[in-house]
Design a protein around this motif. Sequence first.
Motif, PDB file in Angstrom:
ATOM      1  N   THR A  28       7.858   7.543  -3.417  1.00 27.58           N
ATOM      2  CA  THR A  28       8.150   7.110  -4.781  1.00 27.58           C
ATOM      3  C   THR A  28       7.076   6.154  -5.281  1.00 27.58           C
ATOM      4  OG1 THR A  28      10.518   7.339  -4.371  1.00 27.58           O
ATOM      5  CG2 THR A  28       9.876   5.990  -6.248  1.00 27.58           C
ATOM      6  N   MET A  29       6.584   5.304  -4.409  1.00 25.48           N
ATOM      7  CA  MET A  29       5.580   4.311  -4.801  1.00 25.48           C
ATOM      8  C   MET A  29       4.178   4.897  -4.964  1.00 25.48           C
ATOM      9  SD  MET A  29       6.521   0.713  -3.126  1.00 25.48           S
ATOM     10  CE  MET A  29       5.177   0.071  -4.059  1.00 25.48           C
ATOM     11  N   MET A  30       3.893   5.990  -4.293  1.00 28.85           N
ATOM     12  CA  MET A  30       2.535   6.532  -4.305  1.00 28.85           C
ATOM     13  C   MET A  30       1.991   6.765  -5.716  1.00 28.85           C
ATOM     14  SD  MET A  30       0.887   9.683  -2.132  1.00 28.85           S
ATOM     15  CE  MET A  30       1.903   9.284  -0.741  1.00 28.85           C
ATOM     16  N   GLU A  34      -1.126   4.765  -7.491  1.00 31.54           N
ATOM     17  CA  GLU A  34      -2.285   5.508  -8.003  1.00 31.54           C
ATOM     18  C   GLU A  34      -2.566   5.117  -9.446  1.00 31.54           C
ATOM     19  OE1 GLU A  34      -2.488   9.746  -5.691  1.00 31.54           O
ATOM     20  OE2 GLU A  34      -0.885   9.504  -7.153  1.00 31.54           O
ATOM     21  N   ASP A  35      -1.529   5.039 -10.256  1.00 29.46           N
ATOM     22  CA  ASP A  35      -1.689   4.672 -11.660  1.00 29.46           C
ATOM     23  C   ASP A  35      -2.213   3.247 -11.803  1.00 29.46           C
ATOM     24  OD1 ASP A  35      -1.314   5.165 -14.514  1.00 29.46           O
ATOM     25  OD2 ASP A  35       0.340   3.721 -14.357  1.00 29.46           O
ATOM     26  N   ILE A  36      -1.652   2.323 -11.058  1.00 25.22           N
ATOM     27  CA  ILE A  36      -2.093   0.928 -11.111  1.00 25.22           C
ATOM     28  C   ILE A  36      -3.543   0.811 -10.675  1.00 25.22           C
ATOM     29  CG2 ILE A  36      -1.801  -1.345 -10.030  1.00 25.22           C
ATOM     30  CD1 ILE A  36       1.232  -0.800 -10.060  1.00 25.22           C
ATOM     31  N   SER A  37      -3.920   1.508  -9.615  1.00 23.38           N
ATOM     32  CA  SER A  37      -5.305   1.420  -9.133  1.00 23.38           C
ATOM     33  C   SER A  37      -6.279   1.935 -10.188  1.00 23.38           C
ATOM     34  CB  SER A  37      -5.477   2.170  -7.811  1.00 23.38           C
ATOM     35  OG  SER A  37      -5.341   3.555  -8.000  1.00 23.38           O
ATOM     36  N   LYS A  38      -5.899   2.950 -10.939  1.00 23.60           N
ATOM     37  CA  LYS A  38      -6.760   3.454 -12.020  1.00 23.60           C
ATOM     38  C   LYS A  38      -6.884   2.428 -13.137  1.00 23.60           C
ATOM     39  CE  LYS A  38      -5.826   8.300 -11.100  1.00 23.60           C
ATOM     40  NZ  LYS A  38      -5.049   9.478 -11.506  1.00 23.60           N
ATOM     41  N   PHE A  40      -6.586  -0.797 -12.902  1.00 22.53           N
ATOM     42  CA  PHE A  40      -7.360  -1.944 -12.430  1.00 22.53           C
ATOM     43  C   PHE A  40      -8.762  -1.535 -11.980  1.00 22.53           C
ATOM     44  CE2 PHE A  40      -3.234  -3.949 -12.298  1.00 22.53           C
ATOM     45  CZ  PHE A  40      -3.489  -5.279 -12.530  1.00 22.53           C
ATOM     46  N   ASP A  41      -9.025  -0.245 -11.962  1.00 17.17           N
ATOM     47  CA  ASP A  41     -10.306   0.312 -11.520  1.00 17.17           C
ATOM     48  C   ASP A  41     -10.652  -0.149 -10.104  1.00 17.17           C
ATOM     49  OD1 ASP A  41     -12.585   1.899 -11.748  1.00 17.17           O
ATOM     50  OD2 ASP A  41     -13.791   0.232 -12.524  1.00 17.17           O
ATOM     51  N   ILE A  42      -9.675   0.024  -9.203  1.00 13.48           N
ATOM     52  CA  ILE A  42      -9.890  -0.289  -7.793  1.00 13.48           C
ATOM     53  C   ILE A  42      -9.502   0.918  -6.942  1.00 13.48           C
ATOM     54  CG2 ILE A  42      -9.667  -2.782  -8.053  1.00 13.48           C
ATOM     55  CD1 ILE A  42      -6.853  -2.665  -7.168  1.00 13.48           C
ATOM     56  N   ASN A  43      -9.990   0.945  -5.731  1.00 10.44           N
ATOM     57  CA  ASN A  43      -9.747   2.070  -4.820  1.00 10.44           C
ATOM     58  C   ASN A  43      -8.302   2.081  -4.348  1.00 10.44           C
ATOM     59  OD1 ASN A  43     -12.547   2.825  -4.773  1.00 10.44           O
ATOM     60  ND2 ASN A  43     -12.878   1.031  -3.487  1.00 10.44           N
ATOM     61  N   PHE A  44      -7.774   3.282  -4.132  1.00  8.66           N
ATOM     62  CA  PHE A  44      -6.421   3.449  -3.609  1.00  8.66           C
ATOM     63  C   PHE A  44      -6.465   4.364  -2.397  1.00  8.66           C
ATOM     64  CE2 PHE A  44      -2.448   6.058  -3.654  1.00  8.66           C
ATOM     65  CZ  PHE A  44      -1.610   5.064  -3.167  1.00  8.66           C
ATOM     66  N   TYR A  45      -5.818   3.925  -1.318  1.00  7.40           N
ATOM     67  CA  TYR A  45      -5.769   4.699  -0.081  1.00  7.40           C
ATOM     68  C   TYR A  45      -4.343   4.734   0.448  1.00  7.40           C
ATOM     69  CZ  TYR A  45     -10.756   3.653  -0.207  1.00  7.40           C
ATOM     70  OH  TYR A  45     -12.065   3.533  -0.591  1.00  7.40           O
ATOM     71  N   VAL A  46      -4.068   5.753   1.206  1.00 11.31           N
ATOM     72  CA  VAL A  46      -2.774   5.893   1.873  1.00 11.31           C
ATOM     73  C   VAL A  46      -3.022   5.937   3.376  1.00 11.31           C
ATOM     74  CG1 VAL A  46      -0.782   7.392   2.211  1.00 11.31           C
ATOM     75  CG2 VAL A  46      -1.782   7.151  -0.068  1.00 11.31           C
ATOM     76  N   VAL A  47      -2.196   5.219   4.111  1.00  6.90           N
ATOM     77  CA  VAL A  47      -2.253   5.206   5.566  1.00  6.90           C
ATOM     78  C   VAL A  47      -0.872   5.559   6.084  1.00  6.90           C
ATOM     79  CG1 VAL A  47      -2.537   3.779   7.618  1.00  6.90           C
ATOM     80  CG2 VAL A  47      -4.048   3.443   5.681  1.00  6.90           C
ATOM     81  N   GLU A  48      -0.812   6.568   6.916  1.00  8.09           N
ATOM     82  CA  GLU A  48       0.461   6.890   7.544  1.00  8.09           C
ATOM     83  C   GLU A  48       0.605   6.047   8.804  1.00  8.09           C
ATOM     84  OE1 GLU A  48       2.991  10.683   9.113  1.00  8.09           O
ATOM     85  OE2 GLU A  48       1.648  10.899   7.410  1.00  8.09           O
ATOM     86  N   ALA A  49       1.745   5.395   8.922  1.00  2.00           N
ATOM     87  CA  ALA A  49       2.009   4.555  10.089  1.00  2.00           C
ATOM     88  C   ALA A  49       2.259   5.456  11.293  1.00  2.00           C
ATOM     89  CB  ALA A  49       3.210   3.660   9.830  1.00  2.00           C
ATOM     90  N   ASN A  50       1.238   5.575  12.122  1.00  2.00           N
ATOM     91  CA  ASN A  50       1.354   6.402  13.325  1.00  2.00           C
ATOM     92  C   ASN A  50       0.334   5.913  14.353  1.00  2.00           C
ATOM     93  OD1 ASN A  50      -1.180   7.519  12.622  1.00  2.00           O
ATOM     94  ND2 ASN A  50      -0.228   9.239  11.560  1.00  2.00           N
ATOM     95  N   GLU A  51       0.183   6.648  15.406  1.00  2.00           N
ATOM     96  CA  GLU A  51      -0.711   6.264  16.504  1.00  2.00           C
ATOM     97  C   GLU A  51      -2.172   6.147  16.041  1.00  2.00           C
ATOM     98  OE1 GLU A  51      -1.011   4.840  20.216  1.00  2.00           O
ATOM     99  OE2 GLU A  51       0.859   5.392  19.271  1.00  2.00           O
TER     100      GLU A  51
END
Length: 106
Positions: A28-30, A34-38, A40-51
């Motif tokens: 839901t937050m993704m 993404e919209d907020i990062s655009k 603010f003109d900053i990079n957006f990344y996603v990290v899955e919590a895993n090994e």
Amino acid sequence: MLNDKNYSNLSGYSIIEVMGESCVSCYTMMPILEDISKRFDINFYVVEANEESKNLINQYDVTSVPSILLLHDNELLGLARGYQPNEILEIWIDAKIDEHKRKMRY
């Protein structure tokens, strides 16, 4: 997607969402992030919590998902845990970036 092998190469301001595979709030937050990062003109990344991301998760003390990291050149400026409404995230990010810019001037 970021993982332990490529997260240390970030430059500038970045928002990183640490998410879980079956976390509804994370998905839901993704688009919000993404919209907020655009805006603010900053990079957006996603990290899955895993090994594959455990070093990143440990380095930034992520204990739950979703977690939102705000970084500048890999320096942690702020960490928000749990679902955050759009308006709150915008205020939080704006305040953290302003605080960081003021510190950089001194």
